[in-house]
Design a protein around this motif. Structure first.
Motif, PDB file in Angstrom:
ATOM      1  N   ALA A 113      -7.719   6.571   1.813  1.00  0.00           N
ATOM      2  CA  ALA A 113      -7.470   7.954   2.218  1.00  0.00           C
ATOM      3  C   ALA A 113      -7.512   8.101   3.739  1.00  0.00           C
ATOM      4  N   GLU A 114      -8.473   7.438   4.382  1.00  0.00           N
ATOM      5  CA  GLU A 114      -8.615   7.559   5.823  1.00  0.00           C
ATOM      6  C   GLU A 114      -7.488   6.850   6.569  1.00  0.00           C
ATOM      7  N   VAL A 134      -4.900   2.777  -7.687  1.00  0.00           N
ATOM      8  CA  VAL A 134      -6.220   2.652  -8.299  1.00  0.00           C
ATOM      9  C   VAL A 134      -7.095   1.856  -7.346  1.00  0.00           C
ATOM     10  N   CYS A 135      -8.367   2.244  -7.221  1.00  0.00           N
ATOM     11  CA  CYS A 135      -9.344   1.438  -6.491  1.00  0.00           C
ATOM     12  C   CYS A 135     -10.544   1.210  -7.399  1.00  0.00           C
ATOM     13  N   VAL A 136     -11.208   0.071  -7.211  1.00  0.00           N
ATOM     14  CA  VAL A 136     -12.333  -0.272  -8.070  1.00  0.00           C
ATOM     15  C   VAL A 136     -13.655   0.248  -7.536  1.00  0.00           C
ATOM     16  N   ILE A 169       0.826  -1.202   0.000  1.00  0.00           N
ATOM     17  CA  ILE A 169       0.000   0.000   0.000  1.00  0.00           C
ATOM     18  C   ILE A 169       0.868   1.262   0.000  1.00  0.00           C
ATOM     19  N   VAL A 170       1.888   1.302   0.843  1.00  0.00           N
ATOM     20  CA  VAL A 170       2.620   2.562   1.032  1.00  0.00           C
ATOM     21  C   VAL A 170       3.718   2.793  -0.001  1.00  0.00           C
ATOM     22  N   ALA A 181      -6.399   7.788  -4.378  1.00  0.00           N
ATOM     23  CA  ALA A 181      -6.463   6.758  -5.421  1.00  0.00           C
ATOM     24  C   ALA A 181      -7.415   7.187  -6.522  1.00  0.00           C
ATOM     25  N   ARG A 182      -7.100   6.816  -7.749  1.00  0.00           N
ATOM     26  CA  ARG A 182      -8.012   7.001  -8.874  1.00  0.00           C
ATOM     27  C   ARG A 182      -9.049   5.871  -8.823  1.00  0.00           C
TER      28      ARG A 182
END
Length: 361
Positions: A151-152, A140-142, A133-134, A158-159
């Motif tokens: 984000a949290e 990208v996220c679906v 992740i980092v 992420a796009r």
């Protein structure tokens, strides 16, 4: 652009289905695409034929020693893929795009699709998940829900690029193949994804026992289940509980790719009680086939499916919703489901990926 898409397996898991479909759509849009993966168990090809416009690099991955733990197998997977990619792929691509934590750990600097966020207790898996992740430079996220989690939890942007679905493949299935499944199984509730904790398999079993009281002739059919992880203890508990409840689900295991659409289309209802998902591709395929859909009441599944699905948050509620799905015609809901699935095309997903890649370059 020269693009490398990386996965961890040749088997029919959701992330692998996504990788191949995206690769083919990118190639159809004129991109130069290579899919890298590990060939577990002697596999030299994927679970289905792949468009010859897509190059394949399947790295042999031998069985490990007796007693190898999941953590050890994950680390060996990373090392094997890293060694091959470093020797042959490093510097050869404009974009390196990893679809899972194993491939992201193996290739270093990359774009990463986070399909869903896991929470591991095994130290090796937890560290692998965190690095994947980092360390990537773009994400990208679906679904928006998973992007918000990213984000949290990590303050990463992420796009959001939703999955596509092979709509025609599930919407227009062979009547003879559908009839063959119906003759073999009778009326059935289908779930795809195997027997594992993330898929909510025990809750579905409890719901099925309740459903049988109202619909004694309906079977529960479980398809799929290829996985890197060891769920033998969970599956043993599932089998014990089935015996306690005096129900006998039909466990098909991995279904040949050319037979899966008819299996889905012949179902009386589709159950998707996963406790964690990023999108729910198998459920979207069921909507394409016009099959009534019942999913767990999760924010991400509310986002993706909206009015096209029924929602349930307990086994008791799942049984009720499945029973209603079996008896209610609801042509409007079915039509809404088909329309929703038809809007999710791999061509559009590829276009959005190309826009992202171009911006990154």
């Amino acid at each position: 652009m020269k693009i490398a898409l990386l996965s961890y397996s040749t088997k029919p898991r959701g992330g692998v289905v996504h990788t191949l479909a995206l690769a083919e759509a990118l190639a159809a849009a004129g991109q130069d695409v290579t899919v890298w993966t590990l060939g577990r168990g002697g596999d030299e090809g994927f679970y289905r034929p792949v468009d010859p416009e897509v190059r394949l690099r399947i790295v042999p991955f031998a069985d490990g020693p007796a007693g190898e733990s999941v953590g050890e197998r994950v680390l060996r997977s990373i090392d094997t893929l890293r060694e091959a990619f470093t020797a042959e792929g490093a510097g050869a691509y404009d974009i390196v795009h990893a679809q899972d934590c194993i491939s992201a750990n193996a290739v270093g600097r990359c774009v990463r699709t986070v399909h869903h966020i896991d929470h591991f207790t095994t130290p090796e898996l937890a560290a692998c998940h965190e690095r994947a992740i980092v360390e990537p430079y773009a994400h990208v996220c679906v679904s928006r829900t998973v992007a918000d989690e990213l984000a949290e939890g990590w303050r990463l942007s992420a796009r959001v690029i939703p999955n596509g679905v092979a709509y025609e493949r599930f919407a227009a299935t062979d009547p003879a193949l559908r009839a063959r499944w119906a003759e073999r199984l009778g009326p059935y509730v289908l779930t795809v994804g195997g027997i594992e904790p993330r898929k909510g398999s025990l809750d579905l079993l409890e719901a099925y026992a309740l459903l049988r009281a109202r619909h004694p002739g309906v079977k529960l059919v479980v398809a799929g289940g290829e996985t890197l992880f060891d769920y033998r203890d969970y599956r043993a508990r599932w089998e014990e509980r089935a015996a306690e409840l005096a129900v006998e689900p039909v466990v098909l295991g991995a279904v040949p790719d050319d037979e899966l659409p008819a299996l889905v289309a012949a179902a009386s209802a589709f159950a998707f009680p996963s406790v964690k998902e990023g999108f729910g591709l198998a459920a979207m395929e069921a909507l394409a086939a016009g099959v009534p859909l019942v999913v767990r009441d999760l924010p991400v599944l509310r986002e993706v499916f909206g009015a096209a699905a029924r929602f349930a948050d307990t086994p008791e509620r799942l049984a009720v919703e499945l029973g209603d799905a079996l008896t209610a015609a609801e042509p409007e809901r079915r039509a809404a489901g088909r329309e929703l699935a038809a809007r999710h095309t791999w061509a559009e997903a590829a276009r959005l990926h190309i826009d992202l890649y171009s911006a990154l370059l």
